[in-house]
Write an enzyme that holds these catalytic residues in place. Structure first.
Site, PDB file in Angstrom:
ATOM      1  N   GLY A  46       0.838  -1.192   0.000  1.00  0.00           N
ATOM      2  CA  GLY A  46       0.000   0.000   0.000  1.00  0.00           C
ATOM      3  C   GLY A  46       0.873   1.241   0.000  1.00  0.00           C
ATOM      4  O   GLY A  46       2.070   1.170   0.318  1.00  0.00           O
ATOM      5  N   GLN A  51       2.934   9.899   1.814  1.00  0.00           N
ATOM      6  CA  GLN A  51       4.293   9.346   1.870  1.00  0.00           C
ATOM      7  C   GLN A  51       5.193   9.845   0.748  1.00  0.00           C
ATOM      8  O   GLN A  51       6.413   9.761   0.856  1.00  0.00           O
ATOM      9  CB  GLN A  51       4.248   7.812   1.846  1.00  0.00           C
ATOM     10  CG  GLN A  51       3.622   7.210   3.094  1.00  0.00           C
ATOM     11  CD  GLN A  51       3.501   5.709   2.980  1.00  0.00           C
ATOM     12  OE1 GLN A  51       2.572   5.199   2.383  1.00  0.00           O
ATOM     13  NE2 GLN A  51       4.466   4.984   3.527  1.00  0.00           N
ATOM     14  N   CYS A  91       6.157  -0.300   7.482  1.00  0.00           N
ATOM     15  CA  CYS A  91       5.793   0.896   6.722  1.00  0.00           C
ATOM     16  C   CYS A  91       6.992   1.324   5.890  1.00  0.00           C
ATOM     17  O   CYS A  91       8.124   1.337   6.384  1.00  0.00           O
ATOM     18  CB  CYS A  91       5.395   2.019   7.678  1.00  0.00           C
ATOM     19  SG  CYS A  91       4.914   3.543   6.844  1.00  0.00           S
ATOM     20  N   LEU A  92       6.724   1.671   4.643  1.00  0.00           N
ATOM     21  CA  LEU A  92       7.814   2.099   3.763  1.00  0.00           C
ATOM     22  C   LEU A  92       8.466   3.385   4.275  1.00  0.00           C
ATOM     23  O   LEU A  92       9.604   3.678   3.926  1.00  0.00           O
ATOM     24  CB  LEU A  92       7.295   2.299   2.330  1.00  0.00           C
ATOM     25  CG  LEU A  92       6.776   1.014   1.652  1.00  0.00           C
ATOM     26  CD1 LEU A  92       6.172   1.348   0.296  1.00  0.00           C
ATOM     27  CD2 LEU A  92       7.888  -0.013   1.513  1.00  0.00           C
ATOM     28  N   HIS A 133      -4.164   1.424   7.917  1.00  0.00           N
ATOM     29  CA  HIS A 133      -2.790   1.959   7.931  1.00  0.00           C
ATOM     30  C   HIS A 133      -2.674   3.150   6.974  1.00  0.00           C
ATOM     31  O   HIS A 133      -2.096   4.187   7.321  1.00  0.00           O
ATOM     32  CB  HIS A 133      -1.839   0.812   7.549  1.00  0.00           C
ATOM     33  CG  HIS A 133      -0.397   1.174   7.423  1.00  0.00           C
ATOM     34  ND1 HIS A 133       0.570   0.670   8.267  1.00  0.00           N
ATOM     35  CD2 HIS A 133       0.273   1.961   6.544  1.00  0.00           C
ATOM     36  CE1 HIS A 133       1.750   1.149   7.915  1.00  0.00           C
ATOM     37  NE2 HIS A 133       1.611   1.940   6.871  1.00  0.00           N
ATOM     38  N   GLU A 134      -3.245   3.012   5.772  1.00  0.00           N
ATOM     39  CA  GLU A 134      -3.153   4.100   4.776  1.00  0.00           C
ATOM     40  C   GLU A 134      -4.040   5.291   5.168  1.00  0.00           C
ATOM     41  O   GLU A 134      -3.649   6.443   4.977  1.00  0.00           O
ATOM     42  CB  GLU A 134      -3.549   3.598   3.386  1.00  0.00           C
ATOM     43  CG  GLU A 134      -2.783   2.391   2.860  1.00  0.00           C
ATOM     44  CD  GLU A 134      -1.281   2.501   2.971  1.00  0.00           C
ATOM     45  OE1 GLU A 134      -0.751   3.613   3.066  1.00  0.00           O
ATOM     46  OE2 GLU A 134      -0.620   1.440   2.981  1.00  0.00           O
ATOM     47  N   HIS A 137      -2.190   7.450   7.459  1.00  0.00           N
ATOM     48  CA  HIS A 137      -1.234   8.344   6.775  1.00  0.00           C
ATOM     49  C   HIS A 137      -1.931   9.626   6.318  1.00  0.00           C
ATOM     50  O   HIS A 137      -1.391  10.725   6.470  1.00  0.00           O
ATOM     51  CB  HIS A 137      -0.614   7.662   5.555  1.00  0.00           C
ATOM     52  CG  HIS A 137       0.539   6.757   5.852  1.00  0.00           C
ATOM     53  ND1 HIS A 137       1.675   7.174   6.520  1.00  0.00           N
ATOM     54  CD2 HIS A 137       0.756   5.453   5.554  1.00  0.00           C
ATOM     55  CE1 HIS A 137       2.529   6.154   6.610  1.00  0.00           C
ATOM     56  NE2 HIS A 137       1.997   5.097   6.048  1.00  0.00           N
TER      57      HIS A 137
HETATM   58  O1  GNR Z   1       4.101  -2.643   2.550  1.00  0.00           O
HETATM   59  C1  GNR Z   1       3.463  -2.502   3.589  1.00  0.00           C
HETATM   60  N1  GNR Z   1       3.167  -3.592   4.340  1.00  0.00           N
HETATM   61  C2  GNR Z   1       2.293  -3.586   5.406  1.00  0.00           C
HETATM   62  C3  GNR Z   1       2.264  -4.700   6.232  1.00  0.00           C
HETATM   63  C4  GNR Z   1       1.404  -4.750   7.313  1.00  0.00           C
HETATM   64  C5  GNR Z   1       0.562  -3.686   7.555  1.00  0.00           C
HETATM   65  C6  GNR Z   1       0.584  -2.559   6.755  1.00  0.00           C
HETATM   66  C7  GNR Z   1       1.434  -2.510   5.671  1.00  0.00           C
HETATM   67  S1  GNR Z   1       1.430  -1.112   4.633  1.00  0.00           S
HETATM   68  C8  GNR Z   1       3.092  -1.138   4.052  1.00  0.00           C
HETATM   69  C9  GNR Z   1       3.294  -0.085   2.980  1.00  0.00           C
HETATM   70  C10 GNR Z   1       3.116   1.286   3.592  1.00  0.00           C
HETATM   71  O2  GNR Z   1       3.939   1.824   4.303  1.00  0.00           O
HETATM   72  N2  GNR Z   1       1.979   1.888   3.380  1.00  0.00           N
HETATM   73  O3  GNR Z   1       1.723   3.078   3.938  1.00  0.00           O
HETATM   74 NI    NI Z   2       2.889   3.151   5.745  1.00  0.00          NI
END
Ligand code: GNR
Ligand code: NI
Length: 167
Positions: A46, A51, A91-92, A133-134, A137
């Site tokens: 995601g 980001q 998270c990236l 999670h997104e 952000h």
């Molecule tokens: O790549 C991603 N893996 C992930 C694994 C578990 C819960 C959430 C994520 S999102 C993350 C990519 C990212 O940072 N999205 O904002």
């Molecule tokens: Ni993230």
């Protein structure tokens, strides 16, 4: 297409609140394509526009095994949350850090698709986790904000140390 630089925690720009998109024009379609290339290359499941330092309500997600199911959510709204689940998140924007976070098990989101059509989706499991999670952000939050202050402090010093070594 282009790879976009990803902001790293604790960059203050990750705290900005994303604004609604009023018109899905060519620049938004290009941003979606560039974000998709960036997410697949990372690789990640995601990516939120926040980001890549674009503070608009846009997220992309692909939780498929073979990267064949790109989903685009414009102006997403969380309408319903049910149950709870706990899973390891990464998270990236917080590379190398993986921690358990509690999330809702099932969520309903309303959003616009890339053609501007109003859609609604009921998601469970990993897709639901990724959506939450997104959405965080877009609201200026990263998963680290859900952890204890002690864990947050450890993560900050680990990332600072790593930044020194890489510099
Ligand atoms: O790549 C991603 N893996 C992930 C694994 C578990 C819960 C959430 C994520 S999102 C993350 C990519 C990212 O940072 N999205 O904002
Ligand atoms: Ni993230």
């Amino acid at each position: 297409m282009a790879l976009l630089p990803i902001l790293r925690f604790p960059d203050v720009r990750l705290k900005k609140i994303a604004q609604p998109i009023s018109c899905i024009d060519e620049s938004i379609r290009r941003l979606v394509n560039d974000m998709a290339e960036t997410m697949y290359e990372a690789p990640g499941i995601g990516l939120a526009a926040t980001q890549v330092d674009v503070h608009k309500q846009l997220i992309i997600i692909d939780v498929s095994e073979d990267k064949s199911d790109l989903r685009v959510f414009i102006n997403p709204r969380l309408e319903q949350c049910e149950g709870s689940q706990e899973g390891e998140e990464g998270c990236l924007s917080v590379p190398g850090v993986y921690e358990k976070v509690e999330r809702s098990q099932r969520v309903t989101v309303h959003y616009l698709d890339i053609d501007g059509r109003q859609q609604s989706l009921v998601a469970e499991g990993l897709l639901a986790v990724c959506l939450q999670h997104e959405l965080d952000h877009l609201n200026g939050k990263v998963f680290v904000d859900h952890l204890s202050l002690l864990k947050q402090a450890r993560i900050r010093s680990k990332l600072a140390k790593k930044a020194r070594v890489t510099a």
